[in-house]
Scaffold this active site. Structure first.
Site, PDB file in Angstrom:
ATOM      1  N   HIS A   1     -13.162  23.387 -25.671  1.00  0.00           N
ATOM      2  CA  HIS A   1     -12.634  23.260 -24.292  1.00  0.00           C
ATOM      3  C   HIS A   1     -12.790  21.817 -23.808  1.00  0.00           C
ATOM      4  CE1 HIS A   1     -11.868  25.453 -20.279  1.00  0.00           C
ATOM      5  NE2 HIS A   1     -11.575  24.189 -20.137  1.00  0.00           N
TER       6      HIS A   1
ATOM      7  N   ASP B   1     -15.955  22.091 -21.413  1.00  0.00           N
ATOM      8  CA  ASP B   1     -15.008  21.859 -20.308  1.00  0.00           C
ATOM      9  C   ASP B   1     -15.052  20.379 -19.901  1.00  0.00           C
ATOM     10  OD1 ASP B   1     -13.112  22.191 -18.360  1.00  0.00           O
ATOM     11  OD2 ASP B   1     -14.365  23.392 -17.012  1.00  0.00           O
TER      12      ASP B   1
ATOM     13  N   HIS C   1     -12.922  12.260 -14.962  1.00  0.00           N
ATOM     14  CA  HIS C   1     -12.249  11.749 -13.762  1.00  0.00           C
ATOM     15  C   HIS C   1     -12.776  10.344 -13.521  1.00  0.00           C
ATOM     16  CE1 HIS C   1     -10.410  15.525 -12.620  1.00  0.00           C
ATOM     17  NE2 HIS C   1     -11.566  16.142 -12.720  1.00  0.00           N
TER      18      HIS C   1
ATOM     19  N   HIS D   1      -8.666  30.914 -17.626  1.00  0.00           N
ATOM     20  CA  HIS D   1      -9.493  30.339 -16.565  1.00  0.00           C
ATOM     21  C   HIS D   1      -9.558  31.445 -15.508  1.00  0.00           C
ATOM     22  CE1 HIS D   1     -10.194  27.042 -13.389  1.00  0.00           C
ATOM     23  NE2 HIS D   1      -9.876  28.089 -12.674  1.00  0.00           N
TER      24      HIS D   1
ATOM     25  N   HIS E   1     -10.665  18.375 -22.048  1.00  0.00           N
ATOM     26  CA  HIS E   1      -9.480  17.804 -21.390  1.00  0.00           C
ATOM     27  C   HIS E   1      -9.366  16.343 -21.826  1.00  0.00           C
ATOM     28  CE1 HIS E   1      -8.926  21.294 -18.710  1.00  0.00           C
ATOM     29  NE2 HIS E   1     -10.243  21.369 -18.749  1.00  0.00           N
ATOM     30  N   LEU E   2      -8.391  16.068 -22.678  1.00  0.00           N
ATOM     31  CA  LEU E   2      -8.241  14.692 -23.182  1.00  0.00           C
ATOM     32  C   LEU E   2      -7.463  13.810 -22.210  1.00  0.00           C
ATOM     33  CD1 LEU E   2      -7.472  15.283 -26.987  1.00  0.00           C
ATOM     34  CD2 LEU E   2      -9.626  14.543 -25.949  1.00  0.00           C
TER      35      LEU E   2
ATOM     36  N   ASP F   1      -5.224  26.659 -18.468  1.00  0.00           N
ATOM     37  CA  ASP F   1      -6.488  26.205 -17.879  1.00  0.00           C
ATOM     38  C   ASP F   1      -6.292  25.069 -16.884  1.00  0.00           C
ATOM     39  OD1 ASP F   1      -9.388  26.303 -17.659  1.00  0.00           O
ATOM     40  OD2 ASP F   1      -9.289  24.284 -18.456  1.00  0.00           O
TER      41      ASP F   1
HETATM   42 ZN    ZN Z   1     -10.755  25.959 -16.249  1.00  0.00          ZN
END
Ligand code: ZN
Lengths: 306, 427
Positions: free
Chosen positions: B62, B309, B313, B183, B64-65, B156
């Site tokens: 899980h 996850d 940011h 999600h 996020h690239l 997601d």
């Molecule tokens: Zn999520």
């Protein structure tokens, strides 16, 4: 004689002694407000910025008047912007203002915690003039000051806060301050507007105003925001008034006079009927005058903290 | 290419019940010898791994690239460096990019980019969107996406809200046996919320996200899975009531699996009192009871996987008022340290059990090739020192973003390096 913190971010955790210092100091400043020349040189040479990210005419005017009475230099900064819009960020705004060598910032913001964030990024004293639904400490202090004037002392007095507790910044600050002063505190409102777990603060929760009314010494009646009805938390203003509106008829059922506070502005005949707002037990106009005295006291005392 | 000799490591491979102290010889990317006292060959690189564990390569399922579309937060290149530094040989990346991973061209783009990073050391397994542009209206071309190599489907960042769409996704995905990763959030209950709903949100004056919003969605989805089949995986589980539903579903033999993030088994909602926006994530930090339940779920096997996850940011995006800050924290470089500190050291999981949740189980759920530490097998390894004490320092992070609530935390257990695809990365 000085306070334990150089900011006033909220009343949570503020020691009773600090609250008493502020109240006592406000007594002296209230005397100033009765003089023909209502101005003292206490904060001469100090610069205060009123940083309002949310409009609140009353609170801003009250702070501004307090600052003028203390001879401070004032800058008003009103911004409807948030970092959600494309404008300057909160942090950049704060940094820019700080660069102008200011001494104190009074901040009103939609986001809980914004004054805390500000206090980490500027050197000036920070005063919370309302952050989201979190705290509004000067409002609670002026409410407590007004009650102390009325009752002499707060120990054992029962104050019920009525209305939309969930979205209120006035409620939490009042709860902390009143409990610190030894009062008995309850809240009453529609169940959809009582936030979860609030009883853990050591207060009572009522859903029926007529149950609590016979026991109280004072009611702090909160303003109902019309947008809450749009959000569906209660069905109509009519029903709200019927079940939670403070009317003369309701008050007459109590066996003792009940003092009525309201942070303003009032929605007449919604949370408060007109005859109650203007009755001899209403201290709403005293609250307005006391607000200036309390804010003078807070500004003065914070300026003394090293 | 080269020959590598890893000396004096503790080799743990739970799938074979292997836990032994030995040297490990690797040639041209394959394991050629496992035994004590192996001699270095002429050109071989030698690493002294005294005190370290060598395990089958870890997967973070899980991540996020952020690329394509949000390169100011992170890029495939920066985050694969972070994965390697965090001890991961592979990451499954979520489709909430811009454009979303909802057609095969984006899948190819991500795979091609990833091959250029660290000589293709870290494998990237794209997860495609369940619905086109993640709008929740119509399913993506799942069959073709499957053929292009995606390992799962998820919207997601958002839930698949519509029950009919979820039903269709579960049914359709049966044809190629890919899991739907949810999600789990019933949005009508969470609107505007920024932290767990309860006493703490009340006293902080912050809008709440109730735990039942997660559980209700899990409940609905389990019923859909019972009714129409498919494989269902719950992303970033955070609540005890959600966990209880999954435990019950598993007991009933349903094809339901779940993952937990290190922050949800480490931190609870009181952290938000700081108003530090690095405590803001979706799902939010929950209560101590929930944290304890996550540990219990890991121990009893209800929770299959530890996944981070990882949600980069930029500094400026997080340095705002709490209400306006984006949700999420980075996790790749703290996952092993937090898992050992919170789970292994207190005796909740053994090292082999922890390793299963980082490699055996996510590989099974995503249907990836099983890796073993065995002569003749491909060398796909995660190396970490379970006893090394260290302090998390965001300035050492390889990730482009540094948004973590763990800066300054003292952890035991530190990633040392990875071996994969005939390449090695040692810190
Ligand atoms: Zn999520």
């Amino acid at each position: 004689m000085s306070l334990t913190s150089r900011h006033l971010l909220g009343l949570q955790g503020v020691p009773r002694d600090d609250i008493i210092k502020i109240l006592d100091s406000a007594v002296s400043f209230k005397e100033v407000l009765d003089r023909p020349i209502k101005k003292v040189p206490t904060l001469q040479g100090k610069t205060i910025v009123n940083l309002f990210f949310e409009s609140s005419t009353r609170t801003r005017i009250s702070f501004e008047l307090a600052q003028r009475r203390l001879s401070a230099d004032i800058v008003n900064f009103a911004a409807s912007t948030s970092s959600l819009s494309k404008g300057e960020t909160f942090k950049d705004t704060a940094r820019n203002i700080e660069a102008m060598k200011i001494d104190m910032v009074v901040v009103r913001h939609q986001s809980a915690g914004a004054p805390h964030f500000l206090s980490r990024i500027v050197e000036a004293n920070v005063i919370n003039a309302g952050d989201g639904r979190h705290e509004h400490p000067t409002q609670a202090l002026l409410d407590i000051f007004t009650l102390r004037e009325k009752f002499g002392m707060l120990e054992g007095k029962h104050v019920c806060i009525v209305g939309d507790i969930l979205h209120s910044r006035v409620a939490l600050s009042n709860i902390y301050g009143l409990l610190a002063m030894g009062a008995r505190v309850s809240v009453c409102g529609p169940a959809t507007m009582i936030p979860r777990g609030i009883e853990k603060l050591g207060i009572e929760v009522y859903y029926n105003i007529d149950d609590v009314l016979p026991q109280v010494d004072a009611l702090n009646v909160l303003r109902i925001q019309l947008e809450r009805q749009e959000g569906g938390l209660f069905p109509s203003l009519r029903e709200y008034h019927q079940y939670f509106g403070i009317t003369r008829e309701r008050l007459e059922k109590a066996d003792r006079p009940v003092t009525i506070l309201h942070p303003g502005p009032i929605n007449r005949d919604v949370e408060l009927s007109a005859d109650v707002a203007d009755s001899e037990h209403s201290v709403i106009l005293q609250q307005v005058l006391n607000g200036v005295a309390i804010r003078m006291a807070v500004l003065y005392l914070l300026s003394q903290v090293k | 290419m080269k020959s590598i000799l890893l000396k004096d490591a503790r080799i743990i491979d739970p799938s074979q019940g292997l836990d032994t102290k030995a040297d490990l010889q690797i040639e041209n990317g394959f394991i050629t010898g496992i035994s004590a006292g192996l001699q270095a060959q002429k050109n071989s690189e030698q690493y002294d791994l005294q005190g370290s564990v060598v395990a089958p390569g870890f997967i973070d399922m899980h991540v996020h690239l952020r690329e394509p579309g949000y390169e100011h937060k992170a890029t495939i290149a920066t985050e694969l460096h972070a994965a390697a530094a965090g001890g991961f040989v592979g990451v499954a990346c979520m489709p909430n990019t811009n454009p979303a991973i909802d057609d095969t061209s984006i899948v190819r783009y991500i795979k091609e980019r990833s091959l250029k990073v660290l000589d293709g050391l870290v494998d990237v397994y794209p997860i495609a969107a369940v619905t086109k542009n993640r709008e929740g209206k119509q399913i993506t071309e799942m069959a073709e996406l499957s053929g292009a190599g995606v390992v799962a489907f998820s919207d997601d960042g958002s839930p698949v809200e519509n029950a009919q769409i979820m039903r269709i996704a579960l049914e359709y995905s049966k044809m190629f046996n890919k899991p739907i990763i949810q999600h789990a959030e019933e949005k009508t209950l969470t609107h505007g919320g920024v932290m767990n709903e309860g006493f703490i949100s009340t006293i902080l004056g912050l809008p709440g996200i109730p735990s039942i919003a997660e559980a209700l969605m899990i409940q609905r989805d389990i019923m859909l899975t019972v009714y129409c089949g498919g494989r269902y995986h719950v992303a970033h589980l955070s609540t005890k009531i959600g966990l209880d539903l999954i435990r019950e579903a598993k007991r009933n033999g349903l094809p339901v699996t779940c993952e937990v993030t290190p922050h949800h088994f480490t931190l609870q909602e009181e952290e938000v009192k700081s108003f530090d926006t690095n405590t803001k994530m979706h799902p939010p930090l929950r209560t101590q009871e929930d944290v304890d339940a996550m540990k219990e779920g890991l121990k009893d096997g209800t929770i299959d996987v530890i996944a981070t996850d990882h949600a980069p940011h930029s500094y400026d995006e997080k340095e705002v008022e709490y209400l306006y800050a984006p949700f999420g924290i980075v996790g790749l470089e703290t996952a092993i340290g937090l898992s050992i500190s919170e789970l292994v050291k207190p005796g909740i999981l053994t090292l082999p059990q922890m390793i299963e949740k980082f490699t055996v189980n996510p590989r099974r759920i995503l249907d990836l090739p099983h890796v073993m530490i065995k002569e003749g097998e491909k060398a796909c390894l995660t190396i970490f020192n379970p006893d090394e004490e260290w302090t998390v320092d965001i300035n050492q992070f390889k990730s482009k973003s540094k948004n973590t609530p763990f800066h300054g935390h003292k952890l035991s257990g530190k990633p040392v390096g990875i071996v994969n695809n005939n390449a090695i990365f040692i810190k």
